[in-house]
Design a protein around this motif. Structure first.
Motif, short mmCIF file in Angstrom:
data_model
loop_
_atom_site.label_atom_id
_atom_site.label_comp_id
_atom_site.label_asym_id
_atom_site.label_seq_id
_atom_site.Cartn_x
_atom_site.Cartn_y
_atom_site.Cartn_z
N ASP A 140 1.01 -1.09 0.09
CA ASP A 140 -0.02 0.31 0.24
C ASP A 140 1.02 1.63 -0.10
O ASP A 140 0.31 2.37 0.45
CB ASP A 140 -0.94 -0.08 1.64
N ARG A 141 1.88 1.17 -0.03
CA ARG A 141 2.72 2.11 -0.40
C ARG A 141 3.27 3.22 0.80
O ARG A 141 3.12 4.00 0.64
CB ARG A 141 2.64 3.26 -1.86
N THR A 142 2.74 1.97 2.44
CA THR A 142 3.34 2.94 3.20
C THR A 142 4.24 3.12 3.90
O THR A 142 4.87 4.03 4.91
CB THR A 142 1.58 3.06 4.03
N ALA A 143 5.20 1.98 3.34
CA ALA A 143 6.71 2.10 4.55
C ALA A 143 7.75 2.55 3.60
O ALA A 143 7.10 3.79 2.41
CB ALA A 143 7.06 0.31 4.00
N ALA A 144 8.68 3.19 4.68
CA ALA A 144 9.59 4.41 3.90
C ALA A 144 10.26 4.06 3.11
O ALA A 144 10.69 2.32 3.19
CB ALA A 144 10.47 4.31 5.28
N LEU B 101 4.24 18.16 3.99
CA LEU B 101 4.21 19.02 5.16
C LEU B 101 4.23 19.86 5.45
O LEU B 101 4.11 21.13 6.54
CB LEU B 101 6.72 18.86 5.77
N ILE B 102 3.77 21.31 4.64
CA ILE B 102 3.09 22.01 4.52
C ILE B 102 2.03 22.17 5.19
O ILE B 102 0.98 22.89 6.16
CB ILE B 102 3.24 22.64 3.42
N THR B 103 1.50 20.97 4.59
CA THR B 103 -0.21 20.19 5.22
C THR B 103 0.08 19.65 6.94
O THR B 103 -1.27 20.23 7.65
CB THR B 103 -0.82 19.15 3.98
N ARG B 104 0.70 18.99 7.36
CA ARG B 104 0.79 18.40 8.87
C ARG B 104 0.95 19.99 9.43
O ARG B 104 0.17 20.24 10.43
CB ARG B 104 2.08 17.91 8.80
N TRP B 105 2.20 21.09 9.06
CA TRP B 105 2.25 22.02 9.48
C TRP B 105 0.52 23.21 10.00
O TRP B 105 0.54 23.75 11.12
CB TRP B 105 3.18 22.75 9.25
N GLY B 106 -0.46 23.34 8.22
CA GLY B 106 -0.83 23.83 9.09
C GLY B 106 -3.16 22.87 9.11
O GLY B 106 -3.38 23.93 10.04
N GLN B 107 -1.80 22.37 9.80
CA GLN B 107 -3.16 21.06 10.58
C GLN B 107 -3.15 21.32 12.29
O GLN B 107 -4.12 20.68 13.58
CB GLN B 107 -2.96 19.56 10.32
N ILE C 230 -5.89 10.72 13.96
CA ILE C 230 -5.03 10.51 15.27
C ILE C 230 -4.22 10.10 14.68
O ILE C 230 -3.04 10.08 15.58
CB ILE C 230 -6.73 10.41 15.53
N ALA C 231 -4.64 8.88 13.96
CA ALA C 231 -3.04 7.73 14.24
C ALA C 231 -1.91 8.48 13.63
O ALA C 231 -0.72 8.66 13.33
CB ALA C 231 -3.56 6.93 13.28
N HIS C 232 -1.91 9.19 13.04
CA HIS C 232 -1.00 10.54 11.52
C HIS C 232 -0.36 11.26 12.73
O HIS C 232 0.65 11.11 13.44
CB HIS C 232 -1.82 10.58 10.27
N ALA C 233 -1.35 11.48 13.95
CA ALA C 233 -1.30 12.77 14.50
C ALA C 233 -0.01 12.06 15.78
O ALA C 233 0.91 12.90 16.10
CB ALA C 233 -1.57 13.43 14.80
N PRO D 223 -3.61 10.74 0.61
CA PRO D 223 -2.94 11.89 1.40
C PRO D 223 -2.82 13.04 3.27
O PRO D 223 -3.27 11.30 3.90
CB PRO D 223 -3.25 13.53 0.49
N VAL D 224 -2.09 13.25 3.19
CA VAL D 224 -2.13 13.39 5.19
C VAL D 224 -3.69 13.95 5.42
O VAL D 224 -4.40 14.60 5.00
CB VAL D 224 -1.57 14.88 5.26
N PRO D 225 -4.11 12.82 5.56
CA PRO D 225 -5.43 12.66 6.90
C PRO D 225 -5.95 13.81 6.90
O PRO D 225 -5.08 14.32 7.78
CB PRO D 225 -5.66 10.90 7.81
#
Length: 469
Positions: free
Chosen positions: A183-187, A277-283, A325-328, A361-363
């Motif tokens: 699922d393309r989640t692995a680093a 990263l910009i999306t995350r900072w905006g959250q 929540i899991a992402h945060a 994308p970032v949820p």
């Protein structure tokens, strides 16, 4: 069933390796079990005078590379730059799976080629290929990516994803150990050259180190400028890539070295690209300098709220997005890993895979996730003398709350059928709980009763003498 694909330029070299003893004499009775023209075992080379592993490979190699020769592609000598036309896929079973027969493996090879978009049973003008078996638990498929009917070189479309889907179908049909869908989640894992370079230098692989420090900087920063400043302050080379308008669109980072090796954010992990990263900072929520109970207590209380939301989501009551929540929570784990190190640093690496949502994308993190992102940033600020920062019990309580939440996330991922994420969360939860146990304050041995009584009697005697005098 695990599949792995590599590319090369020399069909003869690959065939010689597959039909030979192997690098450490691991090949046992190598044999051709399937081929492009249906002859299958008929392409098994004759044994030469040198013994069981001395095969006369000229006929097989010559036939396999005919389309490449006609197309003017190199078949020997120095390999040119770029991806080669020789497609090599290995398929391996779990150690607990039953042993498949040669006929079953031949069917597996044809299904994998079909799923990868390389050769189908109806396509009579496709490429030439063979399947070789030299062990009980795996096979190798070698294909020359040149069509026989047109003589044109071609590339399969999304062959990795097709192989994974086909492998899962075969697991169900043949009663094999089920594996998770890619699922393309692995680093991105370090490549062989990176691992060898790190081993020679006696350091951590650059890709692994950079992914960790970028994640920590992303948690501590609030914008691209601060993100770059933090990384440069830690001694790394960072360059921003901007649009003509001046807006940042990407970045690359490298260790300081005579010849720096640069990595883009997306090459470190799927969620470390600049747009994400910009999306995350905006959250993040509104930053506040006032934390009445201290940052550890505030974080623990928010984690407990998130844990209740996850528990409700598993019961069908979705107050907020559990994936968000899991992402945060990944920010909190990364912050604690950077703050305390040790097993918590390992937990951050483990939880990394559980945080990302597949193919998305970032949820949306919701209000609780937004608060967690903000508090994670506070955890990485220079130490402040909050009341609970000086209390080891507050740290343990925070870790216990985090472990409980990560356990809920593991169960949520498992119920979603996301095995990779569930396993990553369980590994992280185990490390977090072990750290909580290790940091739990231990009370010293109790003082003997007689010592306390002697101390009391001595105090009374002194008071009595003072009263008389």
């Amino acid at each position: 069933m695990i599949t792995k694909v590599t590319h090369g330029w020399r069909p003869g070299g690959l065939v010689a390796y597959l039909m030979g003893p192997g690098t450490v004499e691991e090949h046992v009775r190598p044999r051709v079990i399937a081929s492009w023209d249906g002859l299958d075992e008929g392409w098994q080379p004759d044994t030469g005078p040198g013994g069981a592993l001395d095969f006369q490979l000229g006929r097989l190699i010559g036939a396999l590379q005919v389309p490449a020769t006609r197309a003017g592609l190199p078949v020997s000598g120095q390999a040119p730059p770029g991806r080669g036309y020789v497609w090599h896929c290995s398929a391996r079973l779990s150690a607990t799976d039953r042993t498949l027969s040669d006929e079953e493996w031949a069917g597996v090879a044809r299904r994998l080629l079909d799923g990868a978009g390389i050769a189908t049973t109806e396509d009579l003008g496709g490429p030439r290929w063979i399947a070789v078996r030299h062990a009980d638990d795996h096979i190798h498929v070698a294909a020359v990516l040149v069509r026989e009917d047109t003589g044109r070189r071609f590339w399969p479309h999304h062959d990795y994803r097709g192989l994974r889907c086909t492998a899962r179908e075969l697991e169900s049909e043949l009663g094999l150990t089920p594996t998770a869908l890619a699922d393309r989640t692995a680093a991105r894992r370090p490549q062989r050259a990176e691992l060898e370079l790190a081993a020679r230098q006696g350091v951590e692989p650059a890709r692994t180190e950079l992914a960790r420090v970028v994640r920590e900087a992303a948690v501590a920063a609030t914008d691209p400028g601060g993100f770059v400043d933090l990384l440069r302050g830690r001694g790394y080379l960072v360059e921003l890539r901007r649009l003509p308008s001046g807006d940042p669109i990407g970045y690359k980072i490298a260790r300081r070295a005579t010849t720096p090796i640069w990595f883009g954010g997306g090459k470190l992990a799927p969620d470390l690209s600049m747009p994400k990263l910009i999306t995350r900072w905006g959250q993040r929520g509104d930053a506040t300098e006032r934390l009445d109970a201290g940052v550890l207590a505030e974080t623990r209380q928010t984690l407990e709220r998130a844990e209740r939301i996850l528990r409700g989501a598993r019961q069908g009551i979705a107050a907020e997005n559990p994936d968000g929540i899991a992402h945060a929570v990944g920010d909190v784990v990364a912050a604690l890993g950077a703050r305390y190190g040790g097993a918590l640093g390992e937990a951050a690496s483990c939880y990394d895979g559980a945080a990302r949502a597949p193919y998305e994308p970032v949820p949306d993190v919701g209000s609780v996730g937004s608060e967690l992102r903000t508090l994670a940033g506070y955890l990485l600020r220079p130490r402040r003398r909050h009341r609970d920062d000086l209390d080891a019990l507050s740290t343990v309580a925070l870790l216990v709350a985090l472990a409980a939440l990560v356990q809920q996330i593991a169960q949520w991922r498992a119920e979603q059928g996301k095995r990779h994420q569930a396993t990553a969360a369980r590994d992280a939860q185990r490390l977090i709980r072990c750290t909580a146990e290790e940091r739990r304050p231990r009370r010293g041995p109790p003082r003997p009763r007689y010592a306390r009584e002697v101390a009391v009697d001595h105090s009374r005697r002194e008071n009595a003498v003072a009263a008389i005098t």
